[in-house]
Scaffold this active site. Structure first.
Site, PDB file in Angstrom:
ATOM      1  N   GLU A 254      34.998  36.882  38.558  1.00 10.19           N
ATOM      2  CA  GLU A 254      35.676  35.600  38.894  1.00 10.19           C
ATOM      3  C   GLU A 254      35.391  34.362  40.043  1.00 10.19           C
ATOM      4  OE1 GLU A 254      35.735  39.091  39.166  1.00 10.19           O
ATOM      5  OE2 GLU A 254      37.483  40.158  37.777  1.00 10.19           O
TER       6      GLU A 254
ATOM      7  N   HIS B 274      46.317  46.275  40.832  1.00  7.30           N
ATOM      8  CA  HIS B 274      47.245  45.805  40.550  1.00  7.30           C
ATOM      9  C   HIS B 274      48.486  45.049  40.945  1.00  7.30           C
ATOM     10  CE1 HIS B 274      44.413  47.635  37.989  1.00  7.30           C
ATOM     11  NE2 HIS B 274      44.430  46.980  36.967  1.00  7.30           N
TER      12      HIS B 274
END
Lengths: 337, 409
Positions: free
Chosen positions: A60, A129
């Site tokens: 990321e 998540h």
């Protein structure tokens, strides 16, 4: 106008912008050939080619840095971080770089990249998540933070984000991707097809960053919400039969204090809400600013409806999620005060 | 309680304060020995170059071997001048910092060839993403010295409006990207920039520099992954000056034989060069730039050098490395080596050298007087106070407008 869910409307925003502007490129983990794990970038590679919609390695920090470098050259990168929970390896690139290039170069370089990322719970995602980490980003001078609550706004705001001269962290409440959600677990999934905000123009339009919307008018209490909780708050007001005014913030940085203050001065009571844990959340900023602006109009202490100060649990997801009951309790508390 | 033996391995340098400087463990491949492959060589076939040491200037100051870039004497003299100016500038700025004229300073003494030859071998249009010790590039690209000083003393003419620590330059006009104080962040950014150059179909490439200590950062790995995956036209330079503040290179290297060798794991062309050899830096940069421009991808270049002075004005190396280590460095001083090479060619002499030194010192002193006429950090004038609220965004939103009012400006 077409019927679209939020995935389709976000895809349409990217499609419209990639069609109009050859500088717009899209990339992320699984976001190329496959079109993203939530399908937001579906078909873009096929339509626009490998170098405009491509897969990125699982890093990321590198994804954000690549967007910074491309934006510095004048491209309009739209990077996808697969889940907002995964954004933290890229945080240094956002905090120390993306947000500050205009400032530390005194405007010699700008990096107007868009970082899209699905956030929020309600999909049985467990602690990795389900996060709503928006408050981390509202604390960074130099980035704008956006979180839409429906397909129509999502498309208009994503187009505005891509066209903005400044970087945008664009949160997509993934519980709302496929249909509106009123906070009741279980049962059939609702459809955006029957919802007025599921009517989405196929072409180009944009909504102003920094503008909130009163989505339910009322005179007794103001509820400030964004993302999934906008729908939950409206449903809670309906169910309780309380004349609540619900504001969909849409942009968190910079947030629309005018719209909030106008409403709170009218109702004299206010609830601020977020799905994220309570302490140091964005609702705390809202409460502080609202009491500065509206103290003498307030009839009761401002209430917060939030997640708990715990990681997002898996099995007990619905005990964490701030559902309609917590909104109703908060409304009763401010109305009784 | 000190242990007799550590329970796990912690690398340590060969010499500490009080010891005699010792570089006998360093193997130096003789100048001229390394082969120069074609620029389209597969990255993995650069193994010998990643493990060896590319050098051009030999012990007799002669240019030898396949990597000799065969530069005109005029170019060599220009390089010498930029390196000498860099050193004169650094020396003067250090003194001025000690006199309290600026908050902080970082010299590049001993590493001038890496910045100057690197910049000269690139096109002026190529975008550079430097770290804080490549000020030599600014001289090589012709930046006004007064402007550089105005930045360092954060006065009214600072092109960064007093927002950055001294030496954290930006110069868009000279294709010099913003220097970050957070290490290695610019490495993957340079790759993204290079990809965008390719995307636009332009001839421009990008180059970045980090220190050997920063190769431990995740962004080093990220940059090499991106560069390899997308075959980006970028030069990824690791300046191995042996010291990351007080931490010797072995803490970042571990058991890796060289820093260049790390590039091989990504399949990238990887070169290890004598960073104190102007010609070697020039030749390697030229090779990697041509490779990038022709679409053969990125190159990792480790410049093997020595940080001859302190990390910064906030650092005192006598606390962690032996006195005289710089003088003992086996690869000498980059300015002296290029000077002697030019003298050997009959293209330079002591008299001209001394005269140039004097001229550059005077230029630096004169420039500082002019810079100071635009203000100093302590006495002003500075950029207007309200400028602290500018350039956060393209336009100020209500938060910044109100906060500016709160400050009363």
């Amino acid at each position: 106008m077409a019927k679209m869910n939020m995935i389709q409307s976000l895809n349409s925003a990217l499609d419209v912008m990639m069609e109009r502007d050859p500088d717009v490129v899209s990339f992320g983990e699984d976001a190329g050939y496959f079109g993203g794990v939530f399908r937001v970038t579906a078909n873009l590679q096929k339509k626009y080619g490998l170098d405009r919609s491509f897969d990125a390695p699982i890093n990321e920090a590198a994804i954000v840095a690549m967007a910074i470098g491309m934006a510095a050259k004048g491209l309009k990168p739209v990077a996808e971080i697969q889940f907002a929970d995964y954004i933290f390896p890229g945080l240094d690139q956002i905090v120390s770089e993306l947000s500050r290039i205009r400032y530390r170069t005194a405007g010699q370089f700008t990096v107007p990249a868009v970082i899209r990322t699905p956030c929020g719970g309600g999909i049985r995602g467990g602690q990795t998540h389900s996060m709503s980490p928006e408050a981390f980003f509202t604390h960074i001078p130099g980035v704008q933070v956006v979180m839409p609550s429906n397909p129509y706004d999502a498309k208009g705001l994503l187009i505005a984000a891509i066209e903005s001269p400044d970087p945008v962290i664009f949160f997509e409440p993934k519980r709302l991707y496929n249909g509106p959600f009123e906070g009741h677990s279980g049962g059939a999934l609702a459809s955006w097809g029957n919802h007025p905000k599921g009517e989405v123009p196929e072409g180009h339009y944009s909504l102003p960053i920094g503008k909130a919307e009163v989505v339910r008018e009322g005179k007794d209490v103001t509820i400030v919400a964004y993302g999934t909780l906008v729908l939950v708050a409206q449903a809670a007001a309906e169910r309780a039969g309380i004349d609540a005014e619900v504001i969909d913030l849409k942009t968190l940085a910079p947030y629309d204090i005018e719209t909030i203050a106008r409403s709170v001065k009218k109702t004299g009571r206010c609830i601020v809400s977020q799905e994220a844990p309570r302490t140091s959340g964005f609702a705390a900023e809202l409460a502080a600013q609202i009491q500065e602006e509206c103290f003498y109009a307030l009839e009761a202490p401002i209430q917060r409806v939030t997640g708990w100060d715990t990681p997002y649990p898996h099995a007990h997801e619905w005990s964490y999620f701030p559902g309609p009951e917590r909104f109703i309790n908060a409304m009763n508390a401010v109305l009784e005060a | 309680m000190a242990q007799d033996a550590p329970r796990f391995h912690v690398p340590a340098p060969h010499a500490r304060p009080g010891d005699t400087p010792d570089f006998s463990h360093i193997e130096i491949q003789p100048a001229g020995e390394a082969k120069r492959p074609d620029v389209d060589v597969p990255g993995m076939e650069t193994r010998d170059l990643a493990l060896g040491l590319i050098g051009v200037l030999d012990h007799n100051h002669q240019a030898v071997g396949e990597w000799d870039p065969k530069l005109d004497a005029e170019v060599l003299r220009e390089g010498l001048k930029h390196m000498m100016l860099t050193r004169a500038y650094d020396d003067r700025m250090l003194k001025l910092q000690r006199q309290g004229k600026m908050s902080f300073y970082m010299k590049s003494t001993g590493e001038e060839a890496i910045a100057v030859a690197g910049a000269m071998a690139l096109d002026k249009g190529d975008m550079v993403f430097p770290s804080y010790r490549q000020q030599g590039m600014l001289f090589a690209r012709g930046r006004d010295i007064v402007d550089m000083m105005c930045h360092c003393i954060s006065n009214s003419r600072d092109n960064l409006k007093g927002r950055q620590l001294p030496v954290h330059y930006t110069w868009a006009e000279g294709n010099f990207f913003s220097i970050s104080g957070n290490l290695a962040t610019q490495f993957p950014q340079a790759v993204g920039y290079a990809m965008a150059c390719r995307y636009r179909g332009e001839d421009q490439i990008a180059a970045s520099w980090i220190g050997e200590g920063s190769t431990a950062e995740g962004d080093f790995h990220g940059a090499l992954v991106l560069a390899s995956t997308y075959k980006a036209p970028v030069l990824l330079n690791v300046v191995n000056n042996q010291w990351a503040i007080s931490t010797f290179q072995g803490i970042a290297a571990g058991d890796a034989p060289t820093f260049a060798a790390k590039g091989l794991g990504y399949g990238l062309a990887s070169l290890r060069i004598d960073g104190n050899d102007f010609l070697a830096v020039y030749a390697a940069t030229q090779w990697a730039a041509e490779r990038a421009r022709k679409g053969h991808g990125a190159t990792v270049i480790e410049s093997f050098t020595y940080r001859a002075d302190a990390h910064s004005t906030s650092d005192d190396p006598s606390g962690y490395r032996p006195k005289g280590e710089g003088e003992a460095w086996p690869l000498g001083d980059p300015i002296a080596r290029l000077k002697n090479h030019l003298i050997g060619l009959g293209e330079w002499d002591e008299e001209r050298h001394v005269a140039l030194e004097k001229e550059l010192n005077e230029l630096v002193i004169k420039s500082y007087k002019e810079a100071e006429s635009h203000g100093t950090l302590h006495d002003g004038p500075l950029s207007p106070v309200e400028s602290i609220f500018e350039d956060v965004y393209a336009e100020q939103d209500w938060r910044l407008r109100r906060q500016r009012q709160d400050l009363g400006v």
